[in-house]
Design an enzyme around this catalytic site. Structure first.
Site, PDB file in Angstrom:
ATOM      1  N   CYS A  63      45.529  18.548 -32.468  1.00  0.00           N
ATOM      2  CA  CYS A  63      45.160  18.713 -31.091  1.00  0.00           C
ATOM      3  C   CYS A  63      43.971  18.928 -30.542  1.00  0.00           C
ATOM      4  CB  CYS A  63      46.398  19.697 -30.602  1.00  0.00           C
ATOM      5  SG  CYS A  63      47.778  19.372 -31.056  1.00  0.00           S
ATOM      6  N   HIS A  74      44.529  21.328 -23.723  1.00  0.00           N
ATOM      7  CA  HIS A  74      45.437  20.649 -24.341  1.00  0.00           C
ATOM      8  C   HIS A  74      46.620  20.961 -23.810  1.00  0.00           C
ATOM      9  CE1 HIS A  74      47.743  19.220 -27.481  1.00  0.00           C
ATOM     10  NE2 HIS A  74      47.960  20.414 -28.042  1.00  0.00           N
ATOM     11  N   ASN A  91      53.572  16.991 -25.669  1.00  0.00           N
ATOM     12  CA  ASN A  91      52.337  17.116 -26.394  1.00  0.00           C
ATOM     13  C   ASN A  91      52.170  15.839 -27.023  1.00  0.00           C
ATOM     14  OD1 ASN A  91      50.474  17.922 -28.082  1.00  0.00           O
ATOM     15  ND2 ASN A  91      51.579  19.896 -28.844  1.00  0.00           N
TER      16      ASN A  91
HETATM   17  N1  ACO Z   1      66.462  24.323 -27.786  1.00  0.00           N
HETATM   18  C1  ACO Z   1      67.066  25.393 -27.703  1.00  0.00           C
HETATM   19  N2  ACO Z   1      66.948  26.690 -28.325  1.00  0.00           N
HETATM   20  C2  ACO Z   1      65.876  26.480 -29.254  1.00  0.00           C
HETATM   21  C3  ACO Z   1      65.136  25.314 -29.414  1.00  0.00           C
HETATM   22  C4  ACO Z   1      65.361  24.234 -28.625  1.00  0.00           C
HETATM   23  N3  ACO Z   1      64.728  23.009 -28.704  1.00  0.00           N
HETATM   24  N4  ACO Z   1      64.047  25.390 -30.294  1.00  0.00           N
HETATM   25  C5  ACO Z   1      64.206  26.773 -30.935  1.00  0.00           C
HETATM   26  N5  ACO Z   1      65.221  27.443 -30.115  1.00  0.00           N
HETATM   27  C6  ACO Z   1      65.738  28.431 -30.253  1.00  0.00           C
HETATM   28  C7  ACO Z   1      65.124  29.341 -31.887  1.00  0.00           C
HETATM   29  O1  ACO Z   1      66.130  29.114 -32.765  1.00  0.00           O
HETATM   30  C8  ACO Z   1      65.277  30.845 -31.409  1.00  0.00           C
HETATM   31  O2  ACO Z   1      66.815  31.032 -31.551  1.00  0.00           O
HETATM   32  P1  ACO Z   1      66.992  32.766 -32.277  1.00  0.00           P
HETATM   33  O3  ACO Z   1      66.351  33.656 -31.238  1.00  0.00           O
HETATM   34  O4  ACO Z   1      68.512  32.826 -32.063  1.00  0.00           O
HETATM   35  O5  ACO Z   1      66.404  32.593 -33.559  1.00  0.00           O
HETATM   36  C9  ACO Z   1      65.083  30.876 -29.930  1.00  0.00           C
HETATM   37  O6  ACO Z   1      65.199  29.547 -29.144  1.00  0.00           O
HETATM   38  C10 ACO Z   1      63.718  31.227 -29.609  1.00  0.00           C
HETATM   39  O7  ACO Z   1      62.847  30.609 -30.388  1.00  0.00           O
HETATM   40  P2  ACO Z   1      61.097  30.746 -30.380  1.00  0.00           P
HETATM   41  O8  ACO Z   1      60.513  30.132 -31.492  1.00  0.00           O
HETATM   42  O9  ACO Z   1      61.033  32.303 -30.300  1.00  0.00           O
HETATM   43  O10 ACO Z   1      60.880  30.556 -28.910  1.00  0.00           O
HETATM   44  P3  ACO Z   1      59.537  30.466 -28.247  1.00  0.00           P
HETATM   45  O11 ACO Z   1      59.833  31.113 -26.878  1.00  0.00           O
HETATM   46  O12 ACO Z   1      58.505  30.916 -29.142  1.00  0.00           O
HETATM   47  O13 ACO Z   1      59.141  29.167 -27.868  1.00  0.00           O
HETATM   48  C11 ACO Z   1      57.807  27.102 -28.884  1.00  0.00           C
HETATM   49  C12 ACO Z   1      59.225  28.286 -28.993  1.00  0.00           C
HETATM   50  C13 ACO Z   1      58.161  26.563 -27.486  1.00  0.00           C
HETATM   51  C14 ACO Z   1      57.674  26.232 -29.845  1.00  0.00           C
HETATM   52  C15 ACO Z   1      56.696  27.927 -28.571  1.00  0.00           C
HETATM   53  O14 ACO Z   1      56.612  28.904 -29.687  1.00  0.00           O
HETATM   54  C16 ACO Z   1      55.541  27.356 -28.620  1.00  0.00           C
HETATM   55  O15 ACO Z   1      54.966  26.288 -27.847  1.00  0.00           O
HETATM   56  N6  ACO Z   1      54.438  27.404 -29.663  1.00  0.00           N
HETATM   57  C17 ACO Z   1      53.159  26.836 -29.852  1.00  0.00           C
HETATM   58  C18 ACO Z   1      53.291  25.331 -29.864  1.00  0.00           C
HETATM   59  C19 ACO Z   1      51.851  24.793 -30.162  1.00  0.00           C
HETATM   60  O16 ACO Z   1      50.934  25.332 -29.527  1.00  0.00           O
HETATM   61  N7  ACO Z   1      51.362  23.965 -30.993  1.00  0.00           N
HETATM   62  C20 ACO Z   1      50.060  23.631 -31.222  1.00  0.00           C
HETATM   63  C21 ACO Z   1      49.769  22.388 -30.873  1.00  0.00           C
HETATM   64  S1  ACO Z   1      50.632  21.156 -31.818  1.00  0.00           S
HETATM   65  C22 ACO Z   1      49.601  20.337 -32.949  1.00  0.00           C
HETATM   66  O17 ACO Z   1      48.272  20.752 -33.230  1.00  0.00           O
HETATM   67  C23 ACO Z   1      50.036  19.118 -33.686  1.00  0.00           C
END
Ligand code: ACO
Length: 340
Positions: free
Chosen positions: A114, A267, A297
């Site tokens: 990224c 990003h 993304n």
């Molecule tokens: N739909 C519904 N529920 C979901 C989904 C989905 N698509 N994905 C995860 N959940 C559930 C999980 O299972 C979890 O359930 P649980 O509480 O029963 O265990 C719940 O939702 C909460 O999950 P979290 O992972 O805590 O959710 P969070 O609020 O952290 O959001 C996300 C997840 C969007 C992935 C976030 O953590 C994020 O954006 N992280 C950073 C991503 C990023 O910056 N990537 C870097 C760049 S990518 C690269 O370099 C290739």
């Protein structure tokens, strides 16, 4: 007389197929509401059939070259950034050289995920300042839809990513002064990059790779190791901290205040990350460009796609002071400060 790097042209290309959150909710246990609230994403673009990353890159590059008003034969260096190359090797730099009909110029692939645009722009600026390139094509292109798991077990990553490409034509300019925050000279002013490989396994595609016994054994195929794996919460925390720290550091060392920034182009991984960074820097909403709601993304391609759309929408004009900011797998992170 001092050499420096000016953005001469920018272009972007996204595939036609729009995939909404509701489309994904038909394939896995997720919802439009969950995806919008947690990420800001409403839809993304996916390629149809087999369309490799270099193909998207070619389209974006042609638009950037056209806007720059240069002949493709003038391009004397290619830098390509992707985590989704057409082949395991070679990278897409040479494929772009061939498909665009460029001279037999150096073609360098940057693997910073990224942070591909910020790393690529920093390397390009160093090459141009050193006199090694005069007209450099920087292409960021990704096809990620092909590797995602659209069942419920892959929902944490499958809803985040999209396909697309963006490209810049960077030109060497020679002037009395280098670009500086206070002097109005156009061009790249400064770049600040960082990495921390202790986070590599928090966001990766583990196999196939030279660290995997059997490389592409049946066990690897049966496992999910060839799909992206992410600890979303950890990555989120690191992203907010590193992006905020990096932005503050580059602004401070150049004596630039929040009010001086015409546009922050971060990003596009998560709207909540970008909001947290915006608030920490004390920027008004109109000082930040986001389009994650339409593309998700697109990894290395997010920032050049944003740049291209910001120009089209009149939100990025010649002479504006711009800050780019990224964090990604590796971990890698960085920023570029430039006068557009
Ligand atoms: N739909 C519904 N529920 C979901 C989904 C989905 N698509 N994905 C995860 N959940 C559930 C999980 O299972 C979890 O359930 P649980 O509480 O029963 O265990 C719940 O939702 C909460 O999950 P979290 O992972 O805590 O959710 P969070 O609020 O952290 O959001 C996300 C997840 C969007 C992935 C976030 O953590 C994020 O954006 N992280 C950073 C991503 C990023 O910056 N990537 C870097 C760049 S990518 C690269 O370099 C290739």
């Amino acid at each position: 007389m001092a050499l420096h790097t000016v953005v001469r042209g920018v272009g972007h290309f996204v595939p036609e197929q729009v995939v909404t959150n509701d489309d994904l909710a038909r394939l896995m246990d997720t919802s439009d509401e969950w995806i919008r609230e947690r990420t800001g994403i409403q839809e993304r673009r996916f390629v149809q059939n087999v369309t490799p990353a270099s193909e998207l890159g070619v389209h974006a590059a042609k638009l950037a070259i056209e806007q720059a008003g240069v002949s493709p034969t003038a391009v004397d260096y290619v830098i390509a950034a992707t985590l989704s190359p057409d082949y395991y090797f070679p990278g897409i730099g040479t494929l772009l050289q061939h498909k665009l009909g460029l001279q037999h110029v150096p073609a360098l692939d940057v693997r910073a995920q990224c942070s591909g645009l910020v790393y690529g722009l920093a390397v390009a600026d160093s090459l141009i300042r050193a006199g090694a390139a005069k007209t450099l094509l920087l292409v960021c292109a990704e096809v990620q839809s092909i590797v995602l798991d659209f069942s419920t077990s892959g929902r944490d990553t499958a809803v985040l990513f999209g396909d697309g490409a963006g490209a810049l034509v960077l030109a060497a300019e020679e002037g009395q002064s280098l670009p500086g925050p206070g002097n109005g000279v156009r061009g790249v002013i400064d770049s600040l990059l960082g990495s921390d490989g202790s986070g590599a396994e928090l966001l990766c595609v583990e196999a196939p790779g030279s660290g995997t016994p059997g490389f592409l054994s049946q066990e690897v195929v049966n496992s999910a190791k060839w799909r992206p794996r992410m600890d979303g919460r950890q990555v989120f925390k690191h992203a907010v901290t590193r992006m905020g720290d990096t932005a503050e550091a580059i602004l401070q060392r150049n004596g630039v205040g929040a009010e001086d920034i015409a546009l922050l182009i971060p990003h596009q991984a998560n709207l909540r990350i970008n909001e947290a960074v915006r608030e920490r820097l004390g920027l008004r909403p109109e000082q930040v460009f986001n389009n994650i709601e339409r593309y998700g993304n697109t990894t290395a391609a997010t920032i050049p796609i944003c740049m291209s759309e910001a120009v089209e929408q009149g939100r990025l004009k010649q002479g504006d002071l711009v800050l780019t900011l990224a964090f990604g797998a590796g971990f890698t992170w960085g920023a570029n400060l430039l006068r557009w």
